[in-house]
Each structure stands twice: as C-alpha cells, then as structure tokens.
Scaffold this motif. Structure first.
Motif, PDB file in Angstrom:
ATOM      1  N   MET A 181      -0.026 -11.953   4.907  1.00 20.75           N
ATOM      2  CA  MET A 181      -0.136 -10.758   5.739  1.00 20.75           C
ATOM      3  C   MET A 181      -0.991  -9.718   5.030  1.00 20.75           C
ATOM      4  O   MET A 181      -1.048  -9.687   3.794  1.00 20.75           O
ATOM      5  N   ALA A 182      -1.635  -8.868   5.805  1.00 22.77           N
ATOM      6  CA  ALA A 182      -2.479  -7.819   5.235  1.00 22.77           C
ATOM      7  C   ALA A 182      -2.321  -6.540   6.039  1.00 22.77           C
ATOM      8  O   ALA A 182      -2.573  -6.524   7.246  1.00 22.77           O
ATOM      9  N   LEU A 183      -1.875  -5.479   5.361  1.00 28.33           N
ATOM     10  CA  LEU A 183      -1.744  -4.157   5.986  1.00 28.33           C
ATOM     11  C   LEU A 183      -3.010  -3.351   5.721  1.00 28.33           C
ATOM     12  O   LEU A 183      -3.470  -3.246   4.587  1.00 28.33           O
ATOM     13  N   GLN A 184      -3.561  -2.760   6.765  1.00 31.41           N
ATOM     14  CA  GLN A 184      -4.769  -1.935   6.656  1.00 31.41           C
ATOM     15  C   GLN A 184      -4.498  -0.540   7.205  1.00 31.41           C
ATOM     16  O   GLN A 184      -3.752  -0.372   8.161  1.00 31.41           O
ATOM     17  N   GLY A 185      -5.119   0.452   6.577  1.00 28.00           N
ATOM     18  CA  GLY A 185      -5.093   1.803   7.114  1.00 28.00           C
ATOM     19  C   GLY A 185      -4.039   2.714   6.535  1.00 28.00           C
ATOM     20  O   GLY A 185      -3.941   3.877   6.949  1.00 28.00           O
ATOM     21  N   LEU A 186      -3.241   2.243   5.581  1.00 25.41           N
ATOM     22  CA  LEU A 186      -2.179   3.072   5.034  1.00 25.41           C
ATOM     23  C   LEU A 186      -2.579   3.809   3.756  1.00 25.41           C
ATOM     24  O   LEU A 186      -1.896   4.743   3.349  1.00 25.41           O
ATOM     25  N   TRP A 187      -3.657   3.370   3.125  1.00 28.32           N
ATOM     26  CA  TRP A 187      -4.081   4.059   1.902  1.00 28.32           C
ATOM     27  C   TRP A 187      -4.555   5.475   2.257  1.00 28.32           C
ATOM     28  O   TRP A 187      -5.328   5.679   3.174  1.00 28.32           O
ATOM     29  N   GLY A 188      -4.053   6.441   1.513  1.00 26.41           N
ATOM     30  CA  GLY A 188      -4.365   7.831   1.796  1.00 26.41           C
ATOM     31  C   GLY A 188      -3.328   8.512   2.654  1.00 26.41           C
ATOM     32  O   GLY A 188      -3.431   9.716   2.916  1.00 26.41           O
TER      33      GLY A 188
ATOM     34  N   VAL B 212       0.819  -1.210   0.000  1.00 29.04           N
ATOM     35  CA  VAL B 212       0.000   0.000   0.000  1.00 29.04           C
ATOM     36  C   VAL B 212       0.852   1.259   0.000  1.00 29.04           C
ATOM     37  O   VAL B 212       0.472   2.263  -0.608  1.00 29.04           O
ATOM     38  N   SER B 213       2.009   1.225   0.653  1.00 29.28           N
ATOM     39  CA  SER B 213       2.793   2.457   0.803  1.00 29.28           C
ATOM     40  C   SER B 213       4.274   2.142   0.877  1.00 29.28           C
ATOM     41  O   SER B 213       4.684   0.990   1.060  1.00 29.28           O
ATOM     42  N   LEU B 214       5.077   3.212   0.773  1.00 33.55           N
ATOM     43  CA  LEU B 214       6.523   3.049   0.891  1.00 33.55           C
ATOM     44  C   LEU B 214       6.949   2.690   2.309  1.00 33.55           C
ATOM     45  O   LEU B 214       8.071   2.246   2.533  1.00 33.55           O
ATOM     46  N   ALA B 215       6.069   2.893   3.283  1.00 30.99           N
ATOM     47  CA  ALA B 215       6.390   2.561   4.675  1.00 30.99           C
ATOM     48  C   ALA B 215       6.117   1.105   5.004  1.00 30.99           C
ATOM     49  O   ALA B 215       6.434   0.657   6.115  1.00 30.99           O
ATOM     50  N   ASP B 216       5.551   0.335   4.077  1.00 34.46           N
ATOM     51  CA  ASP B 216       5.190  -1.057   4.374  1.00 34.46           C
ATOM     52  C   ASP B 216       6.357  -1.882   4.910  1.00 34.46           C
ATOM     53  O   ASP B 216       6.208  -2.575   5.934  1.00 34.46           O
TER      54      ASP B 216
END
Length: 655
Positions: A590-597, A481-485
């Motif tokens: 794994m699933a990252l949530q909340g980083l979009w935006g 989702v992001s560069l911070a993943d």
C-alpha cells in the motif's frame, strides 16, 4: 460454500470476477439480483395490502362482536408476528439446508394458496378465515426472511453488499407504503371493494411466484444439516449460536433496537396525526409516506457514503441522527395550536407542520443509515453454513423487541404521557442504548472516526480496495507518513485491521487512546525493550493465526523528510513466524500519498527535532489524499527490498 456468480440477461452463469456494476441501481439489470428483488417487493406489498384492507374492513365495514375495531389492529399485528416467534428457528435451518431458490419458490406457492383462501374470506366477509390467513401470511414471511438475507452474500460481491441491502431495504419500505395505500383504497370501493382486494392479493402472489421462477439456482450451504423440529430448543440454540460471535450478536441487538424504535413511531401515526397534529386520516397516511421515503433515501445513501464497502462507521452517525430528530420532533409538536380536523391540503399549507415532517423524514433517513450497514455486517461476518440461522435469530429478536415496544408505548400512554412525550423518551433511550452498544463494540466508533477523517477532514480516494482479501489472514504493508495513517487505512478496509505500531505513538494525546481502543500492537526496538519487542511479534502471529488482517509500517517510524525510508527486518520475522505456524498470508503493498506536510506529519521542527501535531490547521481541511493498493504478493516471494521498490513505484505515480 458455492462461489458467488454473475448471471447475464440471457441466464448464463459465470464466475463473478468482473468489476462490480457502477452503482446499486445497475443490479436491477442483472438476473442474480433483479428477480429476487421483485419477488421480495411483491411479497412485502401483498402482506401489507392484505393486512391493511382487512383492518379497514373490520374497523369500518363489518360488525364483529368478538373483534371490536379498537382491538382489530392489535389482534392482526399480533397474529402476524406470532409465527416469527414460533417458526423462525425452523425457517433458518431450512434455508441453510436447502437450495435457497427452491425454498423461495415453495414459499411463493404457499402465498398463492393463502391468498386464494383470503380471497374467499374477503368475498364472504368471513373474519375467521381472514384471521387464519393473517397467521399463514406471517408464516410465509417467517419462512422468507432468513433465505432473503442469506441469499444476498451468496450472489453479491463484498463491495456490492451495502448497495444490495440498501436496495432491498428501500424496496421493502416502498412496498409496505404502496401495499397500505392500495389496501385502503381498494377495500373502500363501493360494492366491489372486497372482490377487488381478493383479485389484487392473488395477482400479487402470482407475480411473486413468476419472478421467483427467474431466480438462479444456488447450492445448499449446509446440505448435511439435521433439522431440529422443536421450535423452543432450536430457538435457544440459534440465539446461543448468534451469541458466539460478539460483534454479530450485538449487531443483531442493534437491528432489533432499530425495529423497537421504528415501531414506536409507526404504531402512533394515527393517534399522533389526529390528537396532536389535528389532521384527518389522509394526514396519517402522509406521515407514513414521509417515513417510508426517509427510510428508502437513507438506505440508498449508504452505498454512496460508504464508498461501496460495508461501512459500519455509518451506524453511529445514524444513531445520532435518530436521537436528534426524535427529540426535536417532541419540541416541534408539543405546542401546536388547537384547531379543527385538518385535511391534507390545509395541513401542508401551515408552516408549523413543515418542521414536524422534516424531523420525521430525517429521523427515518438516519434509521436507514443505521440499519443497512448492520445487516451487511451480519451477512459478511456470519459463518456461511450458519448464516440463515443467524438471520432467523435476528427475526426472533426483532419480534420480541417490537412486542416490547408496543407494551412499553401502551404503558406510557396509559400512564398519562402524550404521544410527543413518548417520542421524546424514545429518542433519549436511543442515545443511551447506542452509547452502550458502541462501548461494548468499539469497532463502530473506530470506523465512525475513520469515516469522519476520510470524508470530512481529507478528500480521501482509494484505488485498488478490491485487493484487500475479503476473508482469511493477510499482511498489509504501507509507508508511514503521519499519525493519521492507521485511521485512513481503517477507513479503506471493510474488515478490522490490527496494527503493529511504534510504542511511543501510544503516548500521543487522543490518537493514543484511539489506537489502544483499536487493539493496536505496540512494538519497540529489541535493544530498547526486549519484552515489548517479543510480545509484539507473538501478538502479530496470533492475529494471523485467527485469520485476521495485520498491518505494519515497515519503515519503523514516521518519515522525517517525506521520503520512503528503508524497510526494517521485522517484516520478515512476521512472515517467518507465519510459515512456522503453517500460514502463508498474502502480502498487500500500500502507498499513502498527500499526507506529508499535514498537521499529523513530522514536517515541523522544534528544538531541532521533527515533531508532529505542532501547528493546528497547518494545511486546512479537505486536502487531497490517496491510498493506492497493489495486488497481493505471495509470502514466499517477499523480500524487504523488492517490497519497498513496489511501494516506491506506487508513490511515484501522480496522486
């Protein structure tokens, strides 16, 4: 290596498959930890009660021509440390070869015998007998040290190691404090002081032996080991063995430096209290209390701040705090006005002294944050069959560093420098040493960055961290989702992760340098750059062959619309290469949530193209972010479509 086990209050061993207890204090209700904790607590208290009572006796009560009061503390300290240099290597071998529980009981039997002899020495006022007992108690601690730290990883789950080490560190310093205070009080009792100390020492030894009897038995980790009784050659062999794992060896050096740092302050408390703070002996005791409370508090905070994993990102934080408050202690104490000798109440009543005590409390608190993760890292990364010998090497290095600390502090004071100036030099030296260690082992700084991002930039919550394998190779698969993943995934894993990442990300300012430092593997589409493509998969195969964690973002790049993209075939190519190498790494979805935006996602569009890092502070700080980790899948069962469906299912759950 025997599997860790849980032992109920009734004493029935069972495989340790249940979730860990809710916090580190709950370990005190479990037989696998509580008897061990109280055994080491009683031993540390007895060491210090005996040594301090003896020091007070020869300083104030006995007249011994060949042991003047000015040298008594130095002689007692040197005799106690000497066995660590001579016999640590042998003690490490015995702890690896023998059942650790049986060895602890034998050591406690030795303590009873030594304390009976010491009781005779106190009763008769015989300094020679008591000096011999100092050496023998040093031998007792030398034998107990390796088995103490090698015992914990055998009975604690990985997610309990930080809390368990924090409890041991806290308990040790509280025991040191109580032992010193009790020794000083008991030996000063008129007429019966010596006899009272003798009874107290024997009683503590008996208590330690009784609690050791409750420690559950453990199998030997290397029963076939042949003991090398030559302490010189075995010491050298142990140091070479530790140096074979650079991360572990540099962590040993880091812990030894912490003991160097702490020894400077502990050894100077009496003169600092009298000459700089203008306080009496009670003020010197107060400094010891403040220091011990700080170490204990920092040690206990490690579990909370690390989310119950081995979080070496706390080590740079601890090093920064140690230097900042050691240097501030110099500025807080250099200009105190002269006065007569102050009692405890009058000392505390002066506001100018509060800053001194706050600096001392905080520098020791950060020392606790610094040391506990390092101990846990050594336990986790050392080979189980050699773990006690690695701990023995650590004890040898600790002793050498403490001796060097005493010599250097003495040289500075003899050269005319004041005690506050010695503290200043120590704080500056700590900053330089820490910078050098973190340059040699960039994993500390990477974890520190991950800790900052996951705790201070986002409100990061991890579900299912126990599904990341504690050892062996594994393939971690996550949406992108992001560069911070990658930074967040580093913060969620107790083990280092090697990432396969789009080569264009390495051109990103700051983050590109971070990913290079982390040893990330750049990958490009085969059509765009065949050489980078093939090199990436060769490097990925090598990571799995070494038994390490490999993470990929199978979408092939950052999402441009916040939705989960199709998984690319590179995932299967990695698994096929692993099978060709005879490896079947589990695959962890794994699933990252909340980083979009967020600032690091490609929600912004510039010139019609999605762009990350386009608007600073786009969503502010402390946004809620979650990482869900599912149970590992067998490599043979994995297909891109089914794996994508599993990740999508986790993403659809409420954050």
């Amino acid at each position: 290596m025997p599997r860790p086990f849980d032992v109920s209050r009734a004493g029935d061993p069972a495989p340790m498959t249940a979730a860990p207890p809710p916090n580190q204090f709950a370990l005190l209700r479990q037989r696998r930890f509580a008897p061990f904790f109280w055994t080491q607590f009683a031993g540390a208290a007895n060491d210090n009660l005996f040594k301090f009572a003896f020091t007070v006796m020869v300083t104030y009560q006995l007249s011994v021509s060949w042991l003047p009061p000015s040298l008594a503390g130095l002689a007692i300290g040197a005799l106690f440390v000497l066995p660590f240099l001579l016999f640590s290597a042998t003690a490490g071998q015995l702890a690896d070869k023998l059942d650790k529980t049986g060895l602890m009981r034998m050591v406690k039997n030795l303590e009873i015998a030594v304390m009976l002899l010491a009781g005779f020495g106190f009763w008769m006022g015989n300094a020679v007998v008591l000096l011999a007992c100092v050496f023998l108690m040093g031998l007792h601690s030398t034998a107990f040290g390796p088995v103490k730290y090698a015992y914990l990883p055998q009975v604690l789950q990985p997610r309990e190691l930080t809390g368990g080490n924090g409890m041991v560190e806290m308990g040790t310093f509280v025991a040191i404090l109580l032992g010193n205070l009790a020794g000083g009080v008991l030996v000063a009792i008129p007429e019966v002081g010596h006899a009272t100390v003798a009874v107290a020492c024997v009683t503590l030894a008996l208590v330690g032996r009784a609690t050791a009897q409750r420690i559950p038995p453990l199998g030997a980790t290397d029963a076939g080991l042949r003991i090398n009784w030559n302490p010189v050659t075995e010491t050298w062999r142990n140091l070479k063995l530790a140096a074979g794992n650079p991360v572990v060896f540099r962590s040993l050096l880091g812990i030894s430096w912490m003991w160097f740092f702490g020894a400077v302050f502990l050894s100077q408390f009496p003169s600092f209290a009298k000459e700089v703070l203008h306080g009496d002996a009670h003020v010197a005791s107060l400094l010891l209390v403040v220091f011990s409370v700080g170490i204990g508090t920092g040690s206990l905070l490690c579990e909370v701040l690390s989310r119950r994993q081995v979080e070496i990102g706390l080590v740079p934080l601890g090093a920064i705090g140690m230097s900042v408050f050691a240097i501030d202690l110099y500025f807080a104490s250099r200009s105190l006005p002269p006065s007569g000798l102050l009692g405890l109440a009058e000392f505390v009543s002066r506001a100018a002294h509060w800053r001194v005590m706050a600096d001392l409390l905080l520098l020791s608190l950060f020392a606790g944050l610094y040391s506990v993760p390092m101990y846990a890292l050594i336990q986790m990364r050392s080979q189980p069959t050699h773990r006690a010998r690695i701990i023995a090497a650590n004890n040898i290095l600790n002793s050498l560093f403490m001796i060097a600390s005493a010599l250097l502090a003495g040289a500075l004071l003899s050269a005319g420098f004041s005690v506050p100036q010695v503290f200043l030099f120590t704080g500056i030296a700590n900053a330089l040493v820490a910078a050098y260690v973190f340059w040699l082992v960039p994993e500390y700084l990477l974890r520190f960055l991950a800790w900052i991002v996951s705790n201070l930039v986002y409100r990061f919550r991890v579900q299912g961290a126990e599904h990341i394998p504690a050892e062996g190779p594994a393939l971690l698969v996550c949406n992108h989702v992001s560069l911070a993943d990658p930074v967040l995934l580093m913060g969620a894993s107790p083990r280092p992760i090697h990432f396969v990442m789009d080569h264009r990300i390495f051109a990103t300012p700051v983050l590109g340098g971070v990913f290079r430092l982390a040893g990330a593997i750049p990958v490009a589409p085969r059509k765009e750059d065949p050489a980078i493509y093939e090199a990436a998969f060769a490097s990925a195969a090598e990571v799995l062959r070494r038994g390490e964690l490999l993470a990929i973002f199978p979408e092939g790049g950052l999402t441009t619309d916040g939705e989960l993209q199709a998984f690319q075939p590179g995932l299967m190519k990695i698994l096929e290469q692993a099978r060709a190498d005879g490896i079947a790494p589990p695959v962890v979805p794994m699933a990252l949530q909340g980083l979009w935006g967020s600032f690091f996602s490609r929600i912004e569009r510039r010139e019609g193209r999605p762009k990350a890092m386009a608007r600073p502070f786009r969503r502010g700080l402390f946004n809620r972010v979650a990482l869900r980790i599912a149970e590992p899948l067998a490599a043979a069962e994995v297909q891109p479509e089914t794996l994508r469906a599993r990740v999508a299912q986790m993403l659809s759950a409420p954050a």
